[in-house]
Design a protein around this motif. Sequence first.
Motif, PDB file in Angstrom:
ATOM      1  N   SER A  45       6.147  -7.536 -20.536  1.00 23.33           N
ATOM      2  CA  SER A  45       5.750  -8.377 -21.875  1.00 23.33           C
ATOM      3  C   SER A  45       4.507  -9.325 -21.874  1.00 23.33           C
ATOM      4  CB  SER A  45       7.308  -8.785 -22.455  1.00 23.33           C
ATOM      5  OG  SER A  45       7.545  -9.754 -21.780  1.00 23.33           O
ATOM      6  N   GLU A  46       4.736  -9.882 -20.811  1.00 24.76           N
ATOM      7  CA  GLU A  46       3.695 -11.058 -20.745  1.00 24.76           C
ATOM      8  C   GLU A  46       2.336 -10.906 -19.774  1.00 24.76           C
ATOM      9  OE1 GLU A  46       3.617 -13.876 -22.444  1.00 24.76           O
ATOM     10  OE2 GLU A  46       5.341 -13.311 -23.803  1.00 24.76           O
ATOM     11  N   ILE A  47       3.015 -10.029 -18.856  1.00 22.56           N
ATOM     12  CA  ILE A  47       1.940  -9.946 -17.529  1.00 22.56           C
ATOM     13  C   ILE A  47       1.244  -8.511 -17.569  1.00 22.56           C
ATOM     14  CG2 ILE A  47       1.434  -9.842 -15.175  1.00 22.56           C
ATOM     15  CD1 ILE A  47       3.800 -12.213 -14.991  1.00 22.56           C
ATOM     16  N   SER A  48       0.100  -8.146 -17.721  1.00 22.16           N
ATOM     17  CA  SER A  48      -0.338  -6.806 -17.755  1.00 22.16           C
ATOM     18  C   SER A  48      -0.289  -6.206 -16.148  1.00 22.16           C
ATOM     19  CB  SER A  48      -1.761  -6.738 -18.419  1.00 22.16           C
ATOM     20  OG  SER A  48      -2.764  -7.464 -17.395  1.00 22.16           O
ATOM     21  N   ILE A  49      -0.287  -4.946 -16.154  1.00 21.70           N
ATOM     22  CA  ILE A  49      -0.034  -4.315 -15.003  1.00 21.70           C
ATOM     23  C   ILE A  49      -1.108  -3.377 -14.850  1.00 21.70           C
ATOM     24  CG2 ILE A  49       1.116  -2.808 -13.199  1.00 21.70           C
ATOM     25  CD1 ILE A  49       3.715  -3.952 -14.319  1.00 21.70           C
ATOM     26  N   SER A  50      -2.194  -3.475 -14.025  1.00 21.31           N
ATOM     27  CA  SER A  50      -3.227  -2.765 -13.954  1.00 21.31           C
ATOM     28  C   SER A  50      -2.925  -1.091 -13.386  1.00 21.31           C
ATOM     29  CB  SER A  50      -4.254  -3.042 -12.734  1.00 21.31           C
ATOM     30  OG  SER A  50      -5.273  -2.150 -12.339  1.00 21.31           O
ATOM     31  N   GLY A  51      -3.549  -0.098 -13.829  1.00 22.83           N
ATOM     32  CA  GLY A  51      -3.297   1.217 -13.506  1.00 22.83           C
ATOM     33  C   GLY A  51      -3.431   1.572 -11.959  1.00 22.83           C
ATOM     34  N   GLU A  52      -4.204   0.467 -11.305  1.00 25.39           N
ATOM     35  CA  GLU A  52      -4.616   0.677  -9.671  1.00 25.39           C
ATOM     36  C   GLU A  52      -3.465  -0.141  -9.129  1.00 25.39           C
ATOM     37  OE1 GLU A  52      -8.416  -0.870  -9.290  1.00 25.39           O
ATOM     38  OE2 GLU A  52      -9.431   0.521 -10.446  1.00 25.39           O
ATOM     39  N   GLY A  53      -2.323  -0.702  -9.613  1.00 22.39           N
ATOM     40  CA  GLY A  53      -1.574  -1.483  -9.117  1.00 22.39           C
ATOM     41  C   GLY A  53      -0.869  -0.835  -7.720  1.00 22.39           C
ATOM     42  N   SER A  54      -0.595   0.280  -7.538  1.00 20.54           N
ATOM     43  CA  SER A  54       0.043   0.527  -6.134  1.00 20.54           C
ATOM     44  C   SER A  54      -1.269   0.640  -5.110  1.00 20.54           C
ATOM     45  CB  SER A  54       0.366   2.158  -6.411  1.00 20.54           C
ATOM     46  OG  SER A  54      -0.623   2.978  -6.848  1.00 20.54           O
ATOM     47  N   GLY A  55      -2.291   0.789  -5.369  1.00 20.08           N
ATOM     48  CA  GLY A  55      -3.404   0.747  -4.473  1.00 20.08           C
ATOM     49  C   GLY A  55      -3.702  -0.643  -4.151  1.00 20.08           C
ATOM     50  N   LYS A  56      -3.707  -1.570  -5.185  1.00 18.87           N
ATOM     51  CA  LYS A  56      -3.849  -2.974  -4.905  1.00 18.87           C
ATOM     52  C   LYS A  56      -2.709  -3.428  -4.087  1.00 18.87           C
ATOM     53  CE  LYS A  56      -6.536  -4.352  -9.023  1.00 18.87           C
ATOM     54  NZ  LYS A  56      -6.620  -5.241 -10.053  1.00 18.87           N
ATOM     55  N   LYS A  57      -1.294  -3.091  -4.288  1.00 24.40           N
ATOM     56  CA  LYS A  57      -0.232  -3.608  -3.630  1.00 24.40           C
ATOM     57  C   LYS A  57      -0.325  -3.240  -1.971  1.00 24.40           C
ATOM     58  CE  LYS A  57       3.765  -1.611  -4.672  1.00 24.40           C
ATOM     59  NZ  LYS A  57       4.863  -1.328  -5.367  1.00 24.40           N
ATOM     60  N   GLU A  58      -0.928  -2.071  -1.701  1.00 28.79           N
ATOM     61  CA  GLU A  58      -0.903  -1.533  -0.145  1.00 28.79           C
ATOM     62  C   GLU A  58      -2.040  -2.742   0.254  1.00 28.79           C
ATOM     63  OE1 GLU A  58      -2.251   2.451  -0.173  1.00 28.79           O
ATOM     64  OE2 GLU A  58      -0.260   2.997  -1.011  1.00 28.79           O
ATOM     65  N   ILE A  59      -3.098  -2.835  -0.391  1.00 28.76           N
ATOM     66  CA  ILE A  59      -4.063  -3.951   0.084  1.00 28.76           C
ATOM     67  C   ILE A  59      -3.367  -5.251   0.354  1.00 28.76           C
ATOM     68  CG2 ILE A  59      -5.939  -5.051  -0.502  1.00 28.76           C
ATOM     69  CD1 ILE A  59      -7.108  -2.531  -1.771  1.00 28.76           C
ATOM     70  N   SER A  60      -2.661  -5.581  -0.901  1.00 23.71           N
ATOM     71  CA  SER A  60      -1.938  -6.893  -0.732  1.00 23.71           C
ATOM     72  C   SER A  60      -0.965  -7.082   0.380  1.00 23.71           C
ATOM     73  CB  SER A  60      -1.368  -7.172  -2.140  1.00 23.71           C
ATOM     74  OG  SER A  60      -0.657  -8.366  -2.186  1.00 23.71           O
ATOM     75  N   GLU A  61      -0.187  -5.997   0.481  1.00 25.03           N
ATOM     76  CA  GLU A  61       0.752  -6.051   2.003  1.00 25.03           C
ATOM     77  C   GLU A  61      -0.199  -6.266   3.040  1.00 25.03           C
ATOM     78  OE1 GLU A  61       2.810  -2.357   1.771  1.00 25.03           O
ATOM     79  OE2 GLU A  61       4.216  -3.110   0.044  1.00 25.03           O
ATOM     80  N   LYS A  62      -1.140  -5.596   3.371  1.00 25.32           N
ATOM     81  CA  LYS A  62      -2.123  -5.631   4.451  1.00 25.32           C
ATOM     82  C   LYS A  62      -2.693  -7.074   4.704  1.00 25.32           C
ATOM     83  CE  LYS A  62      -3.299  -0.712   4.870  1.00 25.32           C
ATOM     84  NZ  LYS A  62      -4.477   0.268   4.536  1.00 25.32           N
ATOM     85  N   MET A  63      -3.022  -7.399   3.391  1.00 23.51           N
ATOM     86  CA  MET A  63      -3.589  -8.827   3.364  1.00 23.51           C
ATOM     87  C   MET A  63      -2.898 -10.047   3.759  1.00 23.51           C
ATOM     88  SD  MET A  63      -6.121 -10.796   3.078  1.00 23.51           S
ATOM     89  CE  MET A  63      -6.588 -12.236   2.628  1.00 23.51           C
ATOM     90  N   ASN A  64      -1.345  -9.858   3.234  1.00 20.46           N
ATOM     91  CA  ASN A  64      -0.504 -10.553   3.526  1.00 20.46           C
ATOM     92  C   ASN A  64      -0.181 -10.859   5.098  1.00 20.46           C
ATOM     93  OD1 ASN A  64       0.007 -11.574   0.822  1.00 20.46           O
ATOM     94  ND2 ASN A  64       1.658 -10.344   0.368  1.00 20.46           N
ATOM     95  N   SER A  65      -0.134  -9.642   5.625  1.00 21.55           N
ATOM     96  CA  SER A  65      -0.027  -9.540   7.224  1.00 21.55           C
ATOM     97  C   SER A  65      -0.877 -10.231   8.024  1.00 21.55           C
ATOM     98  CB  SER A  65       0.364  -8.210   7.437  1.00 21.55           C
ATOM     99  OG  SER A  65       0.442  -8.154   9.051  1.00 21.55           O
ATOM    100  N   GLY A  66      -2.119  -9.619   7.597  1.00 24.85           N
ATOM    101  CA  GLY A  66      -3.283 -10.341   8.212  1.00 24.85           C
ATOM    102  C   GLY A  66      -3.704 -11.843   8.046  1.00 24.85           C
ATOM    103  N   LEU A  67      -3.511 -12.155   6.726  1.00 25.54           N
ATOM    104  CA  LEU A  67      -3.605 -13.631   6.698  1.00 25.54           C
ATOM    105  C   LEU A  67      -2.379 -14.410   7.310  1.00 25.54           C
ATOM    106  CD1 LEU A  67      -5.292 -15.558   4.711  1.00 25.54           C
ATOM    107  CD2 LEU A  67      -3.555 -15.190   2.891  1.00 25.54           C
ATOM    108  N   GLN A  68      -1.326 -13.972   7.185  1.00 24.67           N
ATOM    109  CA  GLN A  68      -0.283 -14.945   8.185  1.00 24.67           C
ATOM    110  C   GLN A  68      -0.619 -14.787   9.683  1.00 24.67           C
ATOM    111  OE1 GLN A  68       3.680 -13.083   7.440  1.00 24.67           O
ATOM    112  NE2 GLN A  68       4.640 -14.581   8.881  1.00 24.67           N
ATOM    113  N   GLU A  69      -1.168 -13.737  10.186  1.00 19.16           N
ATOM    114  CA  GLU A  69      -1.587 -13.800  11.601  1.00 19.16           C
ATOM    115  C   GLU A  69      -2.702 -14.766  11.917  1.00 19.16           C
ATOM    116  OE1 GLU A  69      -2.376  -9.807  12.468  1.00 19.16           O
ATOM    117  OE2 GLU A  69      -0.290  -9.087  12.271  1.00 19.16           O
ATOM    118  N   ALA A  70      -3.450 -14.606  10.854  1.00 17.58           N
ATOM    119  CA  ALA A  70      -4.647 -15.615  10.810  1.00 17.58           C
ATOM    120  C   ALA A  70      -4.472 -16.942  10.787  1.00 17.58           C
ATOM    121  CB  ALA A  70      -5.659 -15.246   9.686  1.00 17.58           C
ATOM    122  N   GLN A  71      -3.290 -17.334  10.019  1.00 15.46           N
ATOM    123  CA  GLN A  71      -2.799 -18.824   9.882  1.00 15.46           C
ATOM    124  C   GLN A  71      -2.247 -19.255  11.146  1.00 15.46           C
ATOM    125  OE1 GLN A  71      -1.045 -17.887   5.735  1.00 15.46           O
ATOM    126  NE2 GLN A  71      -0.898 -19.924   6.049  1.00 15.46           N
TER     127      GLN A  71
END
Length: 201
Positions: free
Chosen positions: A133-159
């Motif tokens: 109701s307050e936050i819009s969801i992009s139609g590309e959400g699922s694709g972005k989510k897969e990238i986000s999961e990979k990024m979270n993992s890579g970012l954590q390893e980098a940290q």
Amino acid sequence: MIAYIKGNLSTIQDDAVIVDVQGVGYEVICPNPFVFQSHLNQELLIYTYHYVREDQQLLYGFKNRDEKYLFTKLISVSGIGPKGALAILGSVDIQDFAAAVEQEDEKYLTGFPGVGKKTARQIILDLKGKLTSEISISGEGSGKKEISEKMNSGLQEAQEALLSLGYTDREIKAVLPELRKLENAKTDEIIRTALSLLMKN
């Protein structure tokens, strides 16, 4: 309720910023204070949530309304307090998070610090239908989510790699906003970029 604070950003700490408003310094706790690095010693506006309990009064700060809205909803979930909500907001893509709740994606939600299966189920139970109701969801959400999961993992390893090289949490947090822009980068690329940024600082 203090909805926002507008003043001079005088100090950035590990978990908070100090905003000078006509000679009064307000300590504002943030998910990642270093996102405001470019505003140091300049005027800025931070959206705030005034957290009041019998034994304490705290100000939590956010870079936009969506971030603040998600924080208020997260702390309404049983088992999630302000610290837990900040930990989630520190590494979240808000649109992807809202999409994951709507799609009941427990795997995505358990990827955040302190969120186990029980808490993920509670988030879905309490927040499904309330975020969109307050936050819009992009139609590309699922694709972005897969990238986000990979990024979270890579970012954590980098940290972890940067910590092993002797860099402090404070130094690493200062470059995180830039590192998050490397959506589909591999861990070694994130590390190289981080080292380049850290040498400039």
